[in-house]
Design a protein around this motif. Structure first.
Motif, PDB file in Angstrom:
ATOM      1  N   GLU A  81       8.523   3.171   7.516  1.00 51.92           N
ATOM      2  CA  GLU A  81       7.519   2.296   8.113  1.00 51.92           C
ATOM      3  C   GLU A  81       6.173   2.441   7.418  1.00 51.92           C
ATOM      4  OE1 GLU A  81      10.825   2.265  10.618  1.00 51.92           O
ATOM      5  OE2 GLU A  81       9.674   4.053  10.198  1.00 51.92           O
ATOM      6  N   GLU A  82       5.870   3.627   6.883  1.00 52.54           N
ATOM      7  CA  GLU A  82       4.587   3.843   6.228  1.00 52.54           C
ATOM      8  C   GLU A  82       4.509   3.106   4.893  1.00 52.54           C
ATOM      9  OE1 GLU A  82       3.491   8.233   7.981  1.00 52.54           O
ATOM     10  OE2 GLU A  82       4.384   8.066   6.007  1.00 52.54           O
ATOM     11  N   GLY A 105       6.219   0.232   4.127  1.00 51.59           N
ATOM     12  CA  GLY A 105       6.268  -1.202   4.353  1.00 51.59           C
ATOM     13  C   GLY A 105       7.569  -1.783   3.834  1.00 51.59           C
ATOM     14  N   GLU A 118      -7.380 -11.636   1.553  1.00 55.07           N
ATOM     15  CA  GLU A 118      -7.525 -10.800   0.374  1.00 55.07           C
ATOM     16  C   GLU A 118      -8.355 -11.515  -0.681  1.00 55.07           C
ATOM     17  OE1 GLU A 118      -4.213  -8.133  -1.959  1.00 55.07           O
ATOM     18  OE2 GLU A 118      -3.792 -10.207  -1.530  1.00 55.07           O
ATOM     19  N   SER A 121       4.868  -4.588  -0.703  1.00 57.01           N
ATOM     20  CA  SER A 121       5.187  -4.134   0.648  1.00 57.01           C
ATOM     21  C   SER A 121       3.910  -3.811   1.425  1.00 57.01           C
ATOM     22  CB  SER A 121       6.098  -2.907   0.608  1.00 57.01           C
ATOM     23  OG  SER A 121       5.473  -1.867  -0.110  1.00 57.01           O
ATOM     24  N   VAL A 122       2.777  -3.872   0.724  1.00 56.82           N
ATOM     25  CA  VAL A 122       1.482  -3.601   1.348  1.00 56.82           C
ATOM     26  C   VAL A 122       0.409  -4.327   0.542  1.00 56.82           C
ATOM     27  CG1 VAL A 122       1.119  -1.471   0.034  1.00 56.82           C
ATOM     28  CG2 VAL A 122      -0.062  -1.783   2.210  1.00 56.82           C
ATOM     29  N   TYR A 129      -3.994  -4.551   0.062  1.00 58.17           N
ATOM     30  CA  TYR A 129      -5.232  -3.821   0.306  1.00 58.17           C
ATOM     31  C   TYR A 129      -6.357  -4.828   0.506  1.00 58.17           C
ATOM     32  CZ  TYR A 129      -2.247  -0.137  -1.347  1.00 58.17           C
ATOM     33  OH  TYR A 129      -1.191   0.735  -1.483  1.00 58.17           O
ATOM     34  N   ASP A 165      -8.915  -1.789   4.596  1.00 58.54           N
ATOM     35  CA  ASP A 165      -7.689  -1.671   5.394  1.00 58.54           C
ATOM     36  C   ASP A 165      -6.456  -1.979   4.547  1.00 58.54           C
ATOM     37  OD1 ASP A 165      -9.216  -1.097   7.597  1.00 58.54           O
ATOM     38  OD2 ASP A 165      -9.023  -3.087   8.512  1.00 58.54           O
ATOM     39  N   GLU A 166      -5.340  -1.410   4.970  1.00 58.35           N
ATOM     40  CA  GLU A 166      -4.056  -1.712   4.355  1.00 58.35           C
ATOM     41  C   GLU A 166      -3.281  -2.633   5.285  1.00 58.35           C
ATOM     42  OE1 GLU A 166      -1.941   1.885   3.622  1.00 58.35           O
ATOM     43  OE2 GLU A 166      -3.189   2.452   1.942  1.00 58.35           O
ATOM     44  N   LEU A 167      -2.701  -3.683   4.733  1.00 57.35           N
ATOM     45  CA  LEU A 167      -1.849  -4.580   5.486  1.00 57.35           C
ATOM     46  C   LEU A 167      -0.416  -4.252   5.090  1.00 57.35           C
ATOM     47  CD1 LEU A 167      -1.659  -7.000   7.431  1.00 57.35           C
ATOM     48  CD2 LEU A 167      -1.763  -8.480   5.433  1.00 57.35           C
ATOM     49  N   VAL A 168       0.236  -3.387   5.899  1.00 59.93           N
ATOM     50  CA  VAL A 168       1.597  -2.935   5.618  1.00 59.93           C
ATOM     51  C   VAL A 168       2.569  -3.921   6.240  1.00 59.93           C
ATOM     52  CG1 VAL A 168       3.242  -1.053   5.895  1.00 59.93           C
ATOM     53  CG2 VAL A 168       0.822  -0.531   5.588  1.00 59.93           C
ATOM     54  N   PHE A 169       3.532  -4.406   5.449  1.00 53.87           N
ATOM     55  CA  PHE A 169       4.498  -5.386   5.940  1.00 53.87           C
ATOM     56  C   PHE A 169       5.530  -4.688   6.814  1.00 53.87           C
ATOM     57  CE2 PHE A 169       3.909  -7.838   1.685  1.00 53.87           C
ATOM     58  CZ  PHE A 169       2.599  -8.122   2.025  1.00 53.87           C
TER      59      PHE A 169
END
Length: 122
Positions: free
Chosen positions: A4-5, A7, A32, A48-49, A51, A56-60
């Motif tokens: 999950e970390e 993505g 972005e 999969s992510v 920035y 912030d990171e947008l993790v899928f």
């Protein structure tokens, strides 16, 4: 590190109407600032992510709704929405070529192609 970390990888596959890769295409998420070039041979971009500008990171993750803006010189811009699945996340994007009537004398001016950050001059 848990899955999950990292993505879930999402592939955007950009082709033209004939199914050929659009080597000059770029993919961008509306939140972005960066534009991501596709692979020139395959027309694919994988992530999969993302920035974001605020750090912030947008993790899928599964169930997430993603929006992408796809553009390429000589093609109409396209905005697509995609819901992330657990696996096999491929977003097929078909870009249409812009039609220019070079024989017409009605519109002598050069065509204006606007991009998201362009602001008209008053």
């Amino acid at each position: 590190m848990a899955a999950e970390e990292v993505g879930i990888p999402v592939t955007v596959h950009v082709t033209d109407i004939e199914g050929l890769p659009v080597a000059t295409a770029v993919v961008r998420h509306p939140s972005e600032q960066d534009r991501h070039r596709v692979n020139t041979e395959t027309g694919k971009w994988v992530a999969s992510v993302l920035y974001l500008p605020n750090g912030d990171e947008l993790v899928f993750i599964k169930g997430m709704e993603l929006e992408f803006e796809i553009s390429a010189p000589g093609y109409k811009n396209l905005r697509v929405t995609y819901f992330v699945r657990k696996r096999k996340n491929v977003v097929p994007v078909v870009l249409e070529k812009m039609e220019f009537d070079l024989d017409s004398e009605d519109d002598v001016d050069d065509p204006v192609i606007q991009f998201g950050r362009d602001k008209p001059i008053d």
